[in-house]
Design an enzyme around this catalytic site. Structure first.
Site, PDB file in Angstrom:
ATOM      1  N   ASP A   1      -2.964   2.477  -6.052  1.00 41.48           N
ATOM      2  CA  ASP A   1      -1.917   2.552  -5.029  1.00 41.48           C
ATOM      3  C   ASP A   1      -1.808   1.338  -4.123  1.00 41.48           C
ATOM      4  OD1 ASP A   1      -4.387   3.093  -3.847  1.00 41.48           O
ATOM      5  OD2 ASP A   1      -3.521   4.401  -2.324  1.00 41.48           O
ATOM      6  N   GLU A   2      -2.518   0.254  -4.402  1.00 43.38           N
ATOM      7  CA  GLU A   2      -2.374  -0.925  -3.555  1.00 43.38           C
ATOM      8  C   GLU A   2      -2.661  -2.199  -4.341  1.00 43.38           C
ATOM      9  OE1 GLU A   2      -5.253  -1.615  -0.430  1.00 43.38           O
ATOM     10  OE2 GLU A   2      -6.619  -0.140  -1.312  1.00 43.38           O
TER      11      GLU A   2
ATOM     12  N   ASP B   1       0.856  -1.180   0.000  1.00 38.67           N
ATOM     13  CA  ASP B   1       0.000   0.000   0.000  1.00 38.67           C
ATOM     14  C   ASP B   1       0.897   1.236   0.000  1.00 38.67           C
ATOM     15  OD1 ASP B   1      -2.165   1.670   0.159  1.00 38.67           O
ATOM     16  OD2 ASP B   1      -2.766   1.084   2.184  1.00 38.67           O
TER      17      ASP B   1
END
Length: 375
Positions: A107-108, A13
């Site tokens: 983003d993860e 993350d």
């Protein structure tokens, strides 16, 4: 796993991703409270730097509230082309360590490193190497959670943020889950957490103490999930071909609207945003849903399912208009509308671009779209 071996799963993350990219690219923003989004009266924070979070500024917070909490807050307009380019860099790094990558947003992602493509001694060492590569190539920090299932890996990635990592081993998993508040559990949103609290469930231990029959009585089809995660059990594989279930876009108006022409103009813009995504992904759904939020924040949805996929922009536009017209005359002013397509006949590729949280703001009614920047 079928052969009884233990999976090695990493949840990576990025830390305050959108805001961190802006601070990286503009030295004047470093060390200062930054919000990505629009500072307008009806604006919403898409992402906040850690300096801003210290004042209670979070994503999805109204901009007016954010400025009240942090008067020195600096708003930066989002640059989604840049965020997507950085996300591609990060995913290219992931691919050097495993082919089993399940992105959750820009983003993860989950990574299954059981196969150990990189030949590193442990999943811990693999996560550390990935984070070092991300920092070296992008100048950004990431946090990681390492465990034997996805549920625990995602919980663990938040445990040492920012720029840290945490591992939950098989011998500690069940006991660790019991110590955590259920509000942190994936699949337990604010409404469910509040309901659980009313039922005397505040921690993992409280949840584990409830019988399956009790959970089924109060939570229906979700009972199985809650019963399993209270025992640190999650058998879902990391699936690089996970099917996207829906695609949607929504806008908050500059002022509350009552005139049909203005309301419908906003609905059509959202339908066009969704159509653009559907065309790129070549994913077409049968169900169209319109979301309406009134001046008093009461929210309703109207849906219609078609016999076949909506594969024509004009059909999507008309379906969206028909749905919003079904609530006329509105009971009060409308502050937000959204359009979502679901029940895809053709699965959307996981790598297809997600609709951003904020798109270009067309005058006079700026649009705001959904996405994630949890970091």
């Amino acid at each position: 796993m079928e052969d009884g071996s233990i999976r090695k799963i990493i949840h990576v993350d990025m830390d305050a991703f959108f805001a961190s990219v802006e601070q990286r690219d503009n030295p004047d923003l470093r060390g200062r409270p930054v919000a990505v989004g629009h500072a307008a009266a009806r604006g919403v924070v898409a992402a906040a730097s850690y300096e801003a979070r210290a004042f209670g500024v979070r994503s999805a917070l109204p901009s007016v509230t954010a400025l009240r909490r942090c008067p020195d807050l600096i708003f930066v307009r989002p640059r989604f082309d840049v965020y997507k380019a950085v996300s591609r860099q990060i995913h290219a790094i992931f691919a050097e360590y495993t082919s089993l990558i399940q992105p959750l947003s820009l983003d993860e992602a989950y990574l299954d490193v059981t196969e150990n493509r990189a030949g590193l001694p442990t999943a811990w060492a693999t996560a550390k190497a990935i984070r070092a590569r991300i920092l070296e190539e992008t100048g950004l920090t990431a946090s990681a959670g390492i465990s034997y299932n996805k549920f625990l890996a995602k919980l663990a990635s938040d445990h040492r943020k920012p720029n840290g990592q945490f591992a939950v081993t098989p011998d500690m998993g069940p006991a660790w889950v019991e110590t955590l508040p259920v509000a942190r559990f994936h699949g337990v949103g604010p409404v469910t957490a509040a309901k659980m609290k009313r039922l005397g469930i505040e921690t993992g231990a409280d949840l584990r103490a409830k019988s399956f029959a009790f959970l089924e009585q109060h939570f229906g089809s979700s009972a199985g999930w809650y019963h399993a995660i209270a025992r640190a059990e999650d058998h879902r594989p990391v699936n690089p071909n996970r099917v996207r279930k829906s695609s949607g876009s929504e806008t908050t108006f500059n002022r509350d609207l009552t005139e049909p022409a203005e309301i419908e103009a906003g609905v059509l813009r959202m339908a066009d945003d969704v159509w653009e995504w559907c065309e790129k992904a070549q994913a077409f759904g049968r169900t169209v849903t319109v979301k309406i939020k009134f001046q008093n924040f009461r929210q309703i949805t109207r849906s219609r399912s078609h016999a076949s996929a909506v594969a024509d922009q004009a059909v999507l536009r008309q379906a969206s208009l028909d749905l919003v017209r079904s609530i006329y005359p509105p009971e009060t002013g409308i502050r937000l509308v959204g359009v979502t397509v679901s029940n895809f006949d053709v699965p959307a590729p996981e790598a297809a671009p997600a609709l951003p949280l904020f798109g270009a703001a067309p005058a006079p009614l700026p649009a705001a779209h959904r996405a994630a920047d949890g970091g």
